[in-house]
Design an enzyme around this catalytic site. Structure first.
Site, PDB file in Angstrom:
ATOM      1  CE  LYS A 261      -3.378   2.515   2.712  1.00  0.00           C
ATOM      2  NZ  LYS A 261      -4.276   2.571   3.847  1.00  0.00           N
TER       3      LYS A 261
ATOM      4  CD  GLU B  71       8.973  -6.101   7.408  1.00  0.00           C
ATOM      5  OE1 GLU B  71       8.694  -4.976   6.900  1.00  0.00           O
ATOM      6  OE2 GLU B  71       8.706  -6.397   8.586  1.00  0.00           O
TER       7      GLU B  71
ATOM      8  N   GLY C 187      -4.810  -1.614   4.810  1.00  0.00           N
ATOM      9  CA  GLY C 187      -4.027  -2.756   4.333  1.00  0.00           C
ATOM     10  C   GLY C 187      -4.729  -4.084   4.557  1.00  0.00           C
ATOM     11  NE  ARG C 188      -6.674  -3.558  10.605  1.00  0.00           N
ATOM     12  CZ  ARG C 188      -5.944  -2.450  10.759  1.00  0.00           C
ATOM     13  NH1 ARG C 188      -4.754  -2.370  10.204  1.00  0.00           N
ATOM     14  NH2 ARG C 188      -6.384  -1.425  11.455  1.00  0.00           N
TER      15      ARG C 188
ATOM     16  CD  GLU D 225      -2.063  -4.349  11.289  1.00  0.00           C
ATOM     17  OE1 GLU D 225      -2.661  -4.230  10.201  1.00  0.00           O
ATOM     18  OE2 GLU D 225      -0.832  -4.579  11.355  1.00  0.00           O
TER      19      GLU D 225
ATOM     20  CG  HIS E  11      -5.773 -35.611  15.956  1.00  0.00           C
ATOM     21  ND1 HIS E  11      -6.027 -36.835  16.521  1.00  0.00           N
ATOM     22  CD2 HIS E  11      -6.748 -35.423  15.024  1.00  0.00           C
ATOM     23  CE1 HIS E  11      -7.093 -37.374  15.947  1.00  0.00           C
ATOM     24  NE2 HIS E  11      -7.551 -36.529  15.036  1.00  0.00           N
TER      25      HIS E  11
ATOM     26  CE  LYS F  45       5.820  -0.654  10.163  1.00  0.00           C
ATOM     27  NZ  LYS F  45       4.900   0.114   9.332  1.00  0.00           N
TER      28      LYS F  45
END
Ligand code: F6P
Length: 522
Positions: free
Chosen positions: A208, A214, A265-266, A351, A382, A491
Protein backbone atom coordinates in the site's frame (compact mmCIF):
# COMPACT_ATOMS: atom_id res chain seq x y z
CA UNK A 1 -18.90 11.80 15.63
CA UNK A 2 -20.60 11.60 19.00
CA UNK A 3 -19.85 8.20 20.40
CA UNK A 4 -21.07 7.04 23.78
CA UNK A 5 -18.56 4.72 25.47
CA UNK A 6 -20.07 1.29 25.99
CA UNK A 7 -19.46 1.34 29.73
CA UNK A 8 -21.21 4.70 29.99
CA UNK A 9 -24.46 3.49 28.44
CA UNK A 10 -27.46 2.83 30.68
CA UNK A 11 -27.62 -0.76 29.48
CA UNK A 12 -24.03 -1.62 30.49
CA UNK A 13 -25.01 -1.90 34.18
CA UNK A 14 -28.02 -3.98 33.20
CA UNK A 15 -25.73 -6.32 31.30
CA UNK A 16 -23.43 -6.59 34.30
CA UNK A 17 -26.43 -7.37 36.42
CA UNK A 18 -27.66 -9.97 33.93
CA UNK A 19 -24.23 -11.54 33.97
CA UNK A 20 -24.11 -11.64 37.76
CA UNK A 21 -27.59 -13.03 38.22
CA UNK A 22 -27.90 -15.51 35.36
CA UNK A 23 -25.16 -15.06 32.77
CA UNK A 24 -22.30 -16.64 34.62
CA UNK A 25 -24.32 -19.68 35.65
CA UNK A 26 -26.02 -20.07 32.26
CA UNK A 27 -26.03 -23.69 31.15
CA UNK A 28 -26.38 -24.60 27.49
CA UNK A 29 -27.69 -28.07 28.24
CA UNK A 30 -30.51 -26.71 30.36
CA UNK A 31 -31.22 -24.07 27.74
CA UNK A 32 -31.67 -26.68 25.01
CA UNK A 33 -33.76 -28.86 27.32
CA UNK A 34 -36.15 -26.01 28.11
CA UNK A 35 -36.24 -24.00 24.87
CA UNK A 36 -37.67 -26.08 22.07
CA UNK A 37 -37.00 -23.37 19.48
CA UNK A 38 -33.53 -22.39 20.66
CA UNK A 39 -31.90 -23.43 17.39
CA UNK A 40 -34.37 -21.36 15.32
CA UNK A 41 -34.16 -18.37 17.64
CA UNK A 42 -30.38 -18.27 17.67
CA UNK A 43 -29.56 -19.16 14.09
CA UNK A 44 -29.97 -17.24 10.89
CA UNK A 45 -29.23 -17.05 7.22
CA UNK A 46 -27.10 -14.26 5.84
CA UNK A 47 -25.91 -14.04 2.22
CA UNK A 48 -23.95 -17.23 1.39
CA UNK A 49 -23.51 -18.05 5.09
CA UNK A 50 -25.75 -19.83 7.57
CA UNK A 51 -24.91 -19.20 11.22
CA UNK A 52 -25.88 -21.24 14.25
CA UNK A 53 -25.30 -19.13 17.35
CA UNK A 54 -27.42 -21.32 19.61
CA UNK A 55 -24.48 -23.02 21.32
CA UNK A 56 -23.39 -19.71 22.81
CA UNK A 57 -23.78 -18.72 26.48
CA UNK A 58 -26.62 -16.34 25.89
CA UNK A 59 -30.33 -16.15 26.61
CA UNK A 60 -33.01 -14.04 24.99
CA UNK A 61 -33.02 -11.38 27.68
CA UNK A 62 -29.27 -10.89 27.32
CA UNK A 63 -29.58 -10.78 23.55
CA UNK A 64 -32.11 -7.95 23.90
CA UNK A 65 -29.82 -6.05 26.26
CA UNK A 66 -26.92 -6.48 23.86
CA UNK A 67 -29.03 -5.14 21.01
CA UNK A 68 -29.78 -2.12 23.19
CA UNK A 69 -26.05 -1.73 23.70
CA UNK A 70 -25.62 -1.52 19.93
CA UNK A 71 -28.33 1.13 19.81
CA UNK A 72 -27.05 3.13 22.74
CA UNK A 73 -23.47 3.25 21.47
CA UNK A 74 -24.66 4.43 18.06
CA UNK A 75 -23.46 1.48 15.98
CA UNK A 76 -26.00 2.15 13.23
CA UNK A 77 -24.97 5.79 12.85
CA UNK A 78 -21.32 4.73 12.78
CA UNK A 79 -22.06 2.11 10.14
CA UNK A 80 -24.01 4.62 8.07
CA UNK A 81 -21.11 7.07 8.35
CA UNK A 82 -18.76 4.43 6.96
CA UNK A 83 -21.13 3.75 4.06
CA UNK A 84 -21.47 7.49 3.44
CA UNK A 85 -17.70 7.87 3.08
CA UNK A 86 -17.18 9.94 6.25
CA UNK A 87 -13.61 10.17 7.60
CA UNK A 88 -14.25 7.72 10.44
CA UNK A 89 -10.56 6.78 10.65
CA UNK A 90 -9.99 9.89 12.74
CA UNK A 91 -6.33 9.47 13.65
CA UNK A 92 -5.39 9.33 9.98
CA UNK A 93 -8.19 11.59 8.73
CA UNK A 94 -9.38 8.99 6.24
CA UNK A 95 -12.61 7.48 5.06
CA UNK A 96 -13.08 3.72 5.34
CA UNK A 97 -14.39 2.47 2.03
CA UNK A 98 -13.11 -1.01 1.27
CA UNK A 99 -16.79 -1.85 0.75
CA UNK A 100 -16.82 0.50 -2.26
CA UNK A 101 -14.36 -1.84 -3.99
CA UNK A 102 -17.12 -4.43 -4.25
CA UNK A 103 -19.93 -2.06 -5.11
CA UNK A 104 -21.21 -2.81 -8.64
CA UNK A 105 -20.79 -0.03 -11.19
CA UNK A 106 -23.47 2.65 -11.17
CA UNK A 107 -26.17 1.90 -13.70
CA UNK A 108 -26.80 4.53 -16.34
CA UNK A 109 -29.46 6.95 -15.13
CA UNK A 110 -29.48 5.42 -11.63
CA UNK A 111 -30.42 7.55 -8.68
CA UNK A 112 -29.89 7.56 -4.92
CA UNK A 113 -27.97 4.55 -3.60
CA UNK A 114 -27.20 3.17 -7.05
CA UNK A 115 -25.34 6.30 -8.00
CA UNK A 116 -23.85 6.67 -4.49
CA UNK A 117 -24.24 10.45 -4.69
CA UNK A 118 -20.96 12.14 -3.75
CA UNK A 119 -19.02 8.88 -4.01
CA UNK A 120 -19.86 8.42 -7.69
CA UNK A 121 -16.46 9.71 -8.81
CA UNK A 122 -14.63 7.29 -6.50
CA UNK A 123 -16.80 4.42 -7.70
CA UNK A 124 -15.99 5.25 -11.31
CA UNK A 125 -12.26 5.21 -10.44
CA UNK A 126 -12.70 1.90 -8.64
CA UNK A 127 -14.18 0.32 -11.75
CA UNK A 128 -11.65 1.83 -14.12
CA UNK A 129 -8.85 0.35 -12.05
CA UNK A 130 -10.65 -2.94 -11.55
CA UNK A 131 -11.26 -3.31 -15.28
CA UNK A 132 -7.62 -2.55 -16.06
CA UNK A 133 -6.35 -4.94 -13.42
CA UNK A 134 -8.67 -7.72 -14.56
CA UNK A 135 -7.67 -7.20 -18.18
CA UNK A 136 -4.05 -7.55 -17.08
CA UNK A 137 -4.94 -10.66 -15.07
CA UNK A 138 -6.56 -12.20 -18.14
CA UNK A 139 -3.54 -11.42 -20.28
CA UNK A 140 -1.19 -13.03 -17.75
CA UNK A 141 -3.45 -16.09 -17.62
CA UNK A 142 -3.25 -16.37 -21.40
CA UNK A 143 0.50 -15.82 -21.51
CA UNK A 144 2.00 -19.29 -21.61
CA UNK A 145 5.50 -17.88 -21.26
CA UNK A 146 4.74 -16.89 -17.67
CA UNK A 147 4.72 -19.98 -15.47
CA UNK A 148 5.39 -18.43 -12.05
CA UNK A 149 3.79 -15.49 -10.28
CA UNK A 150 5.55 -14.22 -7.17
CA UNK A 151 3.72 -11.88 -4.81
CA UNK A 152 6.07 -9.82 -2.67
CA UNK A 153 4.20 -8.13 0.15
CA UNK A 154 3.51 -8.46 3.87
CA UNK A 155 0.56 -8.12 6.27
CA UNK A 156 -2.52 -7.10 4.35
CA UNK A 157 -0.51 -7.15 1.13
CA UNK A 158 0.12 -10.86 1.61
CA UNK A 159 -2.38 -12.55 3.91
CA UNK A 160 -5.57 -11.75 1.99
CA UNK A 161 -4.52 -12.90 -1.48
CA UNK A 162 -2.60 -15.84 -0.06
CA UNK A 163 -5.48 -17.02 2.12
CA UNK A 164 -8.00 -16.61 -0.72
CA UNK A 165 -5.83 -18.27 -3.33
CA UNK A 166 -5.38 -21.33 -1.12
CA UNK A 167 -9.07 -21.36 -0.23
CA UNK A 168 -10.09 -21.26 -3.88
CA UNK A 169 -7.58 -23.84 -5.02
CA UNK A 170 -10.29 -25.67 -6.97
CA UNK A 171 -10.75 -22.56 -9.13
CA UNK A 172 -7.06 -21.83 -9.67
CA UNK A 173 -5.52 -22.04 -13.13
CA UNK A 174 -3.34 -25.15 -12.95
CA UNK A 175 -0.85 -23.93 -15.57
CA UNK A 176 0.78 -21.43 -13.22
CA UNK A 177 2.56 -21.63 -9.90
CA UNK A 178 1.95 -18.94 -7.28
CA UNK A 179 4.46 -17.97 -4.61
CA UNK A 180 4.13 -15.58 -1.68
CA UNK A 181 7.20 -13.94 -0.22
CA UNK A 182 6.59 -11.77 2.84
CA UNK A 183 9.32 -12.24 5.42
CA UNK A 184 12.46 -10.13 5.37
CA UNK A 185 14.22 -13.38 6.26
CA UNK A 186 16.17 -14.02 3.07
CA UNK A 187 15.60 -17.76 3.39
CA UNK A 188 12.09 -17.24 2.14
CA UNK A 189 12.95 -15.32 -1.03
CA UNK A 190 16.04 -17.44 -1.70
CA UNK A 191 14.06 -20.65 -1.55
CA UNK A 192 11.53 -19.30 -4.07
CA UNK A 193 14.13 -17.77 -6.39
CA UNK A 194 16.05 -20.99 -6.80
CA UNK A 195 13.02 -22.54 -8.48
CA UNK A 196 12.52 -19.67 -10.96
CA UNK A 197 13.74 -18.48 -14.33
CA UNK A 198 13.55 -14.74 -15.02
CA UNK A 199 11.94 -15.10 -18.45
CA UNK A 200 8.99 -17.08 -17.09
CA UNK A 201 8.40 -15.14 -13.86
CA UNK A 202 6.10 -12.26 -13.03
CA UNK A 203 6.87 -10.43 -9.78
CA UNK A 204 4.03 -8.50 -8.16
CA UNK A 205 5.28 -5.90 -5.69
CA UNK A 206 2.35 -5.44 -3.33
CA UNK A 207 2.58 -2.62 -0.85
CA UNK A 208 0.00 0.00 0.00
CA UNK A 209 2.69 2.47 1.04
CA UNK A 210 5.59 1.15 -1.07
CA UNK A 211 7.83 1.91 1.90
CA UNK A 212 7.51 -1.24 4.05
CA UNK A 213 11.05 -2.33 4.78
CA UNK A 214 10.46 -6.07 4.34
CA UNK A 215 8.75 -5.64 0.99
CA UNK A 216 11.21 -3.10 -0.33
CA UNK A 217 14.16 -5.28 0.70
CA UNK A 218 12.64 -8.33 -1.00
CA UNK A 219 11.70 -6.26 -4.05
CA UNK A 220 15.24 -4.92 -4.45
CA UNK A 221 16.70 -8.42 -4.09
CA UNK A 222 14.22 -9.85 -6.59
CA UNK A 223 15.07 -7.15 -9.12
CA UNK A 224 18.79 -7.67 -8.57
CA UNK A 225 18.35 -11.43 -9.05
CA UNK A 226 16.30 -10.84 -12.20
CA UNK A 227 18.97 -8.64 -13.73
CA UNK A 228 21.84 -10.87 -12.61
CA UNK A 229 20.12 -13.85 -14.25
CA UNK A 230 19.99 -11.99 -17.53
CA UNK A 231 16.37 -10.89 -17.24
CA UNK A 232 15.73 -7.93 -19.46
CA UNK A 233 12.24 -6.54 -19.67
CA UNK A 234 11.46 -5.24 -16.15
CA UNK A 235 8.26 -3.65 -17.44
CA UNK A 236 7.02 -7.06 -18.52
CA UNK A 237 8.14 -9.04 -15.48
CA UNK A 238 7.39 -6.65 -12.62
CA UNK A 239 4.14 -4.96 -11.65
CA UNK A 240 3.37 -2.85 -8.58
CA UNK A 241 0.14 -2.84 -6.58
CA UNK A 242 0.15 0.29 -4.46
CA UNK A 243 -1.39 3.61 -3.49
CA UNK A 244 2.07 5.11 -4.00
CA UNK A 245 2.36 4.83 -7.77
CA UNK A 246 5.05 7.53 -7.85
CA UNK A 247 7.38 5.50 -5.59
CA UNK A 248 6.80 2.41 -7.72
CA UNK A 249 7.75 4.36 -10.85
CA UNK A 250 10.87 5.61 -9.12
CA UNK A 251 11.72 2.00 -8.33
CA UNK A 252 11.61 1.36 -12.06
CA UNK A 253 8.21 -0.29 -12.35
CA UNK A 254 6.01 1.00 -15.14
CA UNK A 255 3.11 -1.45 -14.82
CA UNK A 256 1.20 -0.25 -11.78
CA UNK A 257 -2.28 -0.77 -10.39
CA UNK A 258 -3.31 1.78 -7.83
CA UNK A 259 -5.73 2.01 -4.95
CA UNK A 260 -6.61 4.62 -2.38
CA UNK A 261 -5.77 5.67 1.17
CA UNK A 262 -9.33 4.82 2.20
CA UNK A 263 -8.52 1.12 1.82
CA UNK A 264 -6.80 -0.20 4.93
CA UNK A 265 -4.03 -2.76 4.33
CA UNK A 266 -5.92 -5.57 6.07
CA UNK A 267 -9.03 -4.67 4.05
CA UNK A 268 -7.27 -4.54 0.70
CA UNK A 269 -7.72 -7.98 -0.88
CA UNK A 270 -10.60 -6.46 -2.88
CA UNK A 271 -8.31 -3.86 -4.45
CA UNK A 272 -5.29 -4.18 -6.75
CA UNK A 273 -3.75 -6.19 -3.90
CA UNK A 274 -6.07 -8.96 -5.09
CA UNK A 275 -4.23 -9.22 -8.43
CA UNK A 276 -2.55 -12.59 -7.70
CA UNK A 277 -5.96 -13.97 -6.83
CA UNK A 278 -7.45 -12.47 -10.00
CA UNK A 279 -4.72 -14.09 -12.09
CA UNK A 280 -5.34 -17.38 -10.33
CA UNK A 281 -9.14 -17.54 -10.54
CA UNK A 282 -9.71 -15.26 -13.52
CA UNK A 283 -11.85 -12.22 -14.11
CA UNK A 284 -15.19 -13.96 -13.66
CA UNK A 285 -14.06 -15.61 -10.43
CA UNK A 286 -12.73 -12.36 -9.00
CA UNK A 287 -15.95 -10.54 -9.87
CA UNK A 288 -17.89 -13.26 -8.06
CA UNK A 289 -15.62 -12.85 -5.05
CA UNK A 290 -16.47 -9.12 -5.00
CA UNK A 291 -20.14 -9.78 -5.53
CA UNK A 292 -20.36 -12.24 -2.62
CA UNK A 293 -18.78 -9.61 -0.39
CA UNK A 294 -21.17 -6.97 -1.72
CA UNK A 295 -24.12 -9.19 -0.80
CA UNK A 296 -22.80 -9.23 2.76
CA UNK A 297 -22.30 -5.44 2.68
CA UNK A 298 -25.94 -5.01 1.79
CA UNK A 299 -26.98 -7.36 4.56
CA UNK A 300 -24.90 -5.42 7.08
CA UNK A 301 -26.13 -2.08 5.75
CA UNK A 302 -29.84 -2.92 5.73
CA UNK A 303 -30.76 -5.85 8.00
CA UNK A 304 -32.36 -4.96 11.33
CA UNK A 305 -29.89 -5.28 14.20
CA UNK A 306 -31.61 -8.36 15.61
CA UNK A 307 -31.11 -10.27 12.34
CA UNK A 308 -27.85 -8.66 11.32
CA UNK A 309 -25.19 -11.35 11.47
CA UNK A 310 -22.06 -9.17 11.82
CA UNK A 311 -23.84 -7.29 14.61
CA UNK A 312 -24.88 -10.46 16.41
CA UNK A 313 -21.38 -11.92 16.23
CA UNK A 314 -19.82 -8.71 17.53
CA UNK A 315 -22.30 -8.47 20.39
CA UNK A 316 -21.33 -11.98 21.43
CA UNK A 317 -17.68 -10.96 21.22
CA UNK A 318 -18.32 -8.11 23.66
CA UNK A 319 -20.41 -10.31 25.95
CA UNK A 320 -17.58 -12.84 26.14
CA UNK A 321 -14.71 -10.38 26.39
CA UNK A 322 -16.15 -7.84 28.79
CA UNK A 323 -18.53 -9.85 30.96
CA UNK A 324 -17.33 -13.45 30.87
CA UNK A 325 -13.71 -12.28 30.65
CA UNK A 326 -12.75 -14.74 27.91
CA UNK A 327 -9.54 -13.48 26.41
CA UNK A 328 -9.30 -15.51 23.22
CA UNK A 329 -11.33 -17.01 20.42
CA UNK A 330 -10.35 -20.02 18.39
CA UNK A 331 -11.24 -20.28 14.74
CA UNK A 332 -11.52 -23.81 13.42
CA UNK A 333 -12.18 -24.05 9.69
CA UNK A 334 -13.19 -27.60 8.80
CA UNK A 335 -11.80 -27.30 5.29
CA UNK A 336 -8.12 -27.76 4.65
CA UNK A 337 -8.13 -25.07 1.95
CA UNK A 338 -9.07 -22.52 4.62
CA UNK A 339 -5.79 -23.16 6.42
CA UNK A 340 -4.62 -19.54 6.24
CA UNK A 341 -7.97 -18.18 7.39
CA UNK A 342 -6.89 -18.05 11.06
CA UNK A 343 -3.77 -16.03 10.18
CA UNK A 344 -5.82 -13.71 8.01
CA UNK A 345 -8.43 -13.18 10.72
CA UNK A 346 -5.71 -12.65 13.28
CA UNK A 347 -4.54 -9.54 11.46
CA UNK A 348 -8.11 -8.40 10.83
CA UNK A 349 -9.17 -8.68 14.47
CA UNK A 350 -5.99 -7.94 16.35
CA UNK A 351 -4.55 -5.15 14.21
CA UNK A 352 -7.97 -3.52 14.01
CA UNK A 353 -9.16 -3.86 17.60
CA UNK A 354 -6.00 -4.49 19.60
CA UNK A 355 -6.22 -0.97 21.05
CA UNK A 356 -6.12 0.37 24.60
CA UNK A 357 -7.37 3.89 23.97
CA UNK A 358 -10.60 5.31 22.61
CA UNK A 359 -10.95 7.36 19.43
CA UNK A 360 -9.78 10.44 21.36
CA UNK A 361 -6.68 8.73 22.70
CA UNK A 362 -7.92 8.27 26.29
CA UNK A 363 -7.22 4.96 28.07
CA UNK A 364 -10.12 2.53 28.14
CA UNK A 365 -11.45 0.98 31.31
CA UNK A 366 -12.36 -2.33 29.67
CA UNK A 367 -10.80 -5.05 27.55
CA UNK A 368 -10.84 -5.05 23.73
CA UNK A 369 -9.74 -7.52 21.03
CA UNK A 370 -9.41 -11.14 22.06
CA UNK A 371 -6.46 -13.19 20.91
CA UNK A 372 -7.52 -14.97 17.76
CA UNK A 373 -5.92 -18.27 16.85
CA UNK A 374 -6.63 -21.61 15.28
CA UNK A 375 -5.90 -24.36 12.81
CA UNK A 376 -8.04 -26.30 10.39
CA UNK A 377 -9.99 -29.28 11.67
CA UNK A 378 -9.57 -32.12 12.07
CA UNK A 379 -5.85 -31.37 12.62
CA UNK A 380 -6.53 -29.09 15.58
CA UNK A 381 -8.38 -31.91 17.32
CA UNK A 382 -5.11 -33.82 17.56
CA UNK A 383 -3.19 -30.85 18.86
CA UNK A 384 -4.86 -28.26 21.09
CA UNK A 385 -8.49 -29.34 21.36
CA UNK A 386 -7.54 -31.12 24.58
CA UNK A 387 -7.23 -27.70 26.18
CA UNK A 388 -10.51 -26.53 24.69
CA UNK A 389 -12.34 -29.48 26.24
CA UNK A 390 -10.59 -29.85 29.58
CA UNK A 391 -8.34 -26.83 30.10
CA UNK A 392 -8.92 -24.25 32.83
CA UNK A 393 -9.82 -21.48 30.36
CA UNK A 394 -13.00 -21.28 28.38
CA UNK A 395 -12.26 -20.45 24.73
CA UNK A 396 -15.24 -19.79 22.47
CA UNK A 397 -14.70 -21.67 19.22
CA UNK A 398 -15.87 -20.55 15.80
CA UNK A 399 -16.33 -23.50 13.48
CA UNK A 400 -16.52 -22.97 9.73
CA UNK A 401 -17.85 -25.90 7.72
CA UNK A 402 -18.70 -26.43 4.07
CA UNK A 403 -21.66 -28.61 3.13
CA UNK A 404 -20.62 -29.82 -0.32
CA UNK A 405 -17.04 -30.88 -1.11
CA UNK A 406 -15.28 -30.36 -4.43
CA UNK A 407 -13.70 -33.81 -4.47
CA UNK A 408 -15.31 -37.19 -4.92
CA UNK A 409 -13.23 -39.29 -2.58
CA UNK A 410 -15.77 -41.52 -0.85
CA UNK A 411 -16.35 -41.16 2.87
CA UNK A 412 -14.00 -38.26 3.59
CA UNK A 413 -16.46 -35.44 3.68
CA UNK A 414 -19.00 -37.29 5.79
CA UNK A 415 -16.24 -38.01 8.29
CA UNK A 416 -15.12 -34.40 8.27
CA UNK A 417 -18.66 -33.13 8.88
CA UNK A 418 -19.27 -35.74 11.57
CA UNK A 419 -16.14 -34.49 13.31
CA UNK A 420 -17.06 -30.83 13.26
CA UNK A 421 -20.52 -31.63 14.59
CA UNK A 422 -19.02 -33.90 17.22
CA UNK A 423 -16.57 -31.28 18.46
CA UNK A 424 -19.25 -28.62 18.86
CA UNK A 425 -21.46 -31.18 20.57
CA UNK A 426 -18.72 -32.44 22.89
CA UNK A 427 -17.71 -28.93 23.92
CA UNK A 428 -21.29 -28.22 24.89
CA UNK A 429 -22.39 -31.55 26.35
CA UNK A 430 -19.30 -32.52 28.24
CA UNK A 431 -19.20 -35.82 30.06
CA UNK A 432 -20.36 -35.76 33.63
CA UNK A 433 -20.63 -39.48 34.32
CA UNK A 434 -16.90 -39.83 34.73
CA UNK A 435 -14.61 -38.28 37.28
CA UNK A 436 -11.02 -37.10 37.35
CA UNK A 437 -9.15 -37.29 34.09
CA UNK A 438 -12.15 -38.50 32.14
CA UNK A 439 -14.46 -35.71 33.20
CA UNK A 440 -15.46 -33.10 30.59
CA UNK A 441 -17.11 -30.02 32.13
CA UNK A 442 -18.95 -29.12 28.93
CA UNK A 443 -20.97 -25.89 28.61
CA UNK A 444 -18.19 -24.58 26.38
CA UNK A 445 -19.53 -22.19 23.74
CA UNK A 446 -19.19 -22.35 19.99
CA UNK A 447 -20.52 -20.69 16.86
CA UNK A 448 -21.07 -22.67 13.68
CA UNK A 449 -20.76 -20.94 10.31
CA UNK A 450 -21.87 -23.03 7.36
CA UNK A 451 -21.30 -22.43 3.65
CA UNK A 452 -23.07 -24.54 1.05
CA UNK A 453 -19.91 -24.62 -1.04
CA UNK A 454 -16.56 -22.91 -0.90
CA UNK A 455 -16.71 -20.63 -3.94
CA UNK A 456 -15.38 -17.17 -4.76
CA UNK A 457 -18.77 -15.72 -3.80
CA UNK A 458 -19.13 -17.55 -0.50
CA UNK A 459 -15.52 -16.80 0.47
CA UNK A 460 -16.10 -13.12 -0.35
CA UNK A 461 -19.19 -13.10 1.86
CA UNK A 462 -17.42 -14.90 4.71
CA UNK A 463 -14.57 -12.38 4.69
CA UNK A 464 -16.88 -9.38 4.48
CA UNK A 465 -18.87 -10.83 7.37
CA UNK A 466 -15.72 -10.91 9.48
CA UNK A 467 -14.73 -7.38 8.44
CA UNK A 468 -18.09 -6.01 9.50
CA UNK A 469 -18.09 -7.98 12.73
CA UNK A 470 -14.73 -6.42 13.62
CA UNK A 471 -16.16 -3.02 12.66
CA UNK A 472 -19.08 -3.49 15.05
CA UNK A 473 -17.04 -4.73 18.01
CA UNK A 474 -14.58 -1.86 17.46
CA UNK A 475 -17.52 0.51 17.34
CA UNK A 476 -19.00 -0.90 20.56
CA UNK A 477 -15.62 -0.49 22.24
CA UNK A 478 -15.34 3.06 20.90
CA UNK A 479 -11.96 2.56 19.28
CA UNK A 480 -10.53 3.38 15.89
CA UNK A 481 -10.36 -0.01 14.17
CA UNK A 482 -8.61 1.44 11.13
CA UNK A 483 -5.23 2.63 12.34
CA UNK A 484 -2.27 0.57 13.63
CA UNK A 485 0.10 2.83 15.56
CA UNK A 486 1.23 -0.17 17.58
CA UNK A 487 3.42 -1.40 14.73
CA UNK A 488 5.52 1.78 14.56
CA UNK A 489 7.80 1.52 17.60
CA UNK A 490 9.35 -1.79 16.57
CA UNK A 491 10.01 -0.43 13.07
CA UNK A 492 11.94 2.55 14.47
CA UNK A 493 13.94 0.42 16.92
CA UNK A 494 14.78 -2.10 14.19
CA UNK A 495 16.34 0.68 12.09
CA UNK A 496 18.53 1.73 14.99
CA UNK A 497 19.51 -1.87 15.80
CA UNK A 498 20.35 -2.60 12.18
CA UNK A 499 23.04 0.10 12.44
CA UNK A 500 24.22 -1.14 15.82
CA UNK A 501 24.58 -4.67 14.44
CA UNK A 502 27.04 -3.20 11.96
CA UNK A 503 28.84 -0.86 14.38
CA UNK A 504 28.56 -2.87 17.60
CA UNK A 505 27.70 0.32 19.51
CA UNK A 506 25.78 -0.64 22.68
CA UNK A 507 25.57 2.91 24.09
CA UNK A 508 22.26 3.57 25.83
CA UNK A 509 20.92 0.03 25.31
CA UNK A 510 19.40 -2.03 28.11
CA UNK A 511 21.55 -4.87 29.43
CA UNK A 512 19.66 -7.63 27.67
CA UNK A 513 19.65 -6.01 24.23
CA UNK A 514 23.32 -5.05 24.61
CA UNK A 515 24.20 -8.62 25.64
CA UNK A 516 22.35 -10.16 22.72
CA UNK A 517 23.85 -7.64 20.30
CA UNK A 518 27.33 -8.56 21.38
CA UNK A 519 26.59 -12.32 21.11
CA UNK A 520 25.19 -11.84 17.62
CA UNK A 521 28.37 -10.05 16.54
CA UNK A 522 30.83 -12.63 17.91
O1 F6P B 1 3.03 -3.02 9.79
C1 F6P B 1 1.67 -3.12 9.63
C2 F6P B 1 1.22 -2.80 8.24
O2 F6P B 1 1.15 -1.44 8.06
C3 F6P B 1 -0.11 -3.47 7.95
O3 F6P B 1 -1.17 -2.73 8.40
C4 F6P B 1 -0.04 -3.62 6.47
O4 F6P B 1 -0.98 -4.54 6.00
C5 F6P B 1 1.38 -4.07 6.29
O5 F6P B 1 2.11 -3.32 7.26
C6 F6P B 1 1.95 -3.86 4.93
O6 F6P B 1 1.92 -2.53 4.54
P1 F6P B 1 2.14 -2.10 3.03
O7 F6P B 1 1.07 -2.72 2.22
O8 F6P B 1 2.10 -0.61 3.02
O9 F6P B 1 3.49 -2.62 2.60
Amino acid sequence: MNHIACDQTPVWAALQNAFNTSGQSFDLRTAFATEADRFQAFSQDAPHVFADLSKNLIDRATQLLLLQLAQQTGVQAHRDAMFAGAAINGTEGRAVMHWLLRQPPARAGAVARDSLGPLAAELAQVHLTLDAMLAFAQSVRADRAITDVVNIGIGGSDLGPQMALLALDEFVLPAKRFHFVSNVDGHELASVLKRLRPESTLFLLASKTFTTIETMTNARSAKAWFEAQGGTDVALHFAALTTNVAAAREFGISTTFGFWDWVGGRYSVWSAIGLPLAIAIGEAGFREFLSGAHDMDEHFRTAPLARNLPVRLALLDVWYRNFHGFSSRSIAPYHSALRRLPAYLQQLEMESNGKRVNTLGAALGYATAPVLWGEPGTNGQHAYFQMLHQGTDVVPVEFVAVKRPKHDLPGHHELLLANVLAQAQALMQGKADAGGHRHFPGNRPSTFLLLDELTPASLGALIALQEHRVFVSGSLWGINSFDQWGVELGKVLAKDLEQRLASGDPAGLDGSTAGLLSRLRK
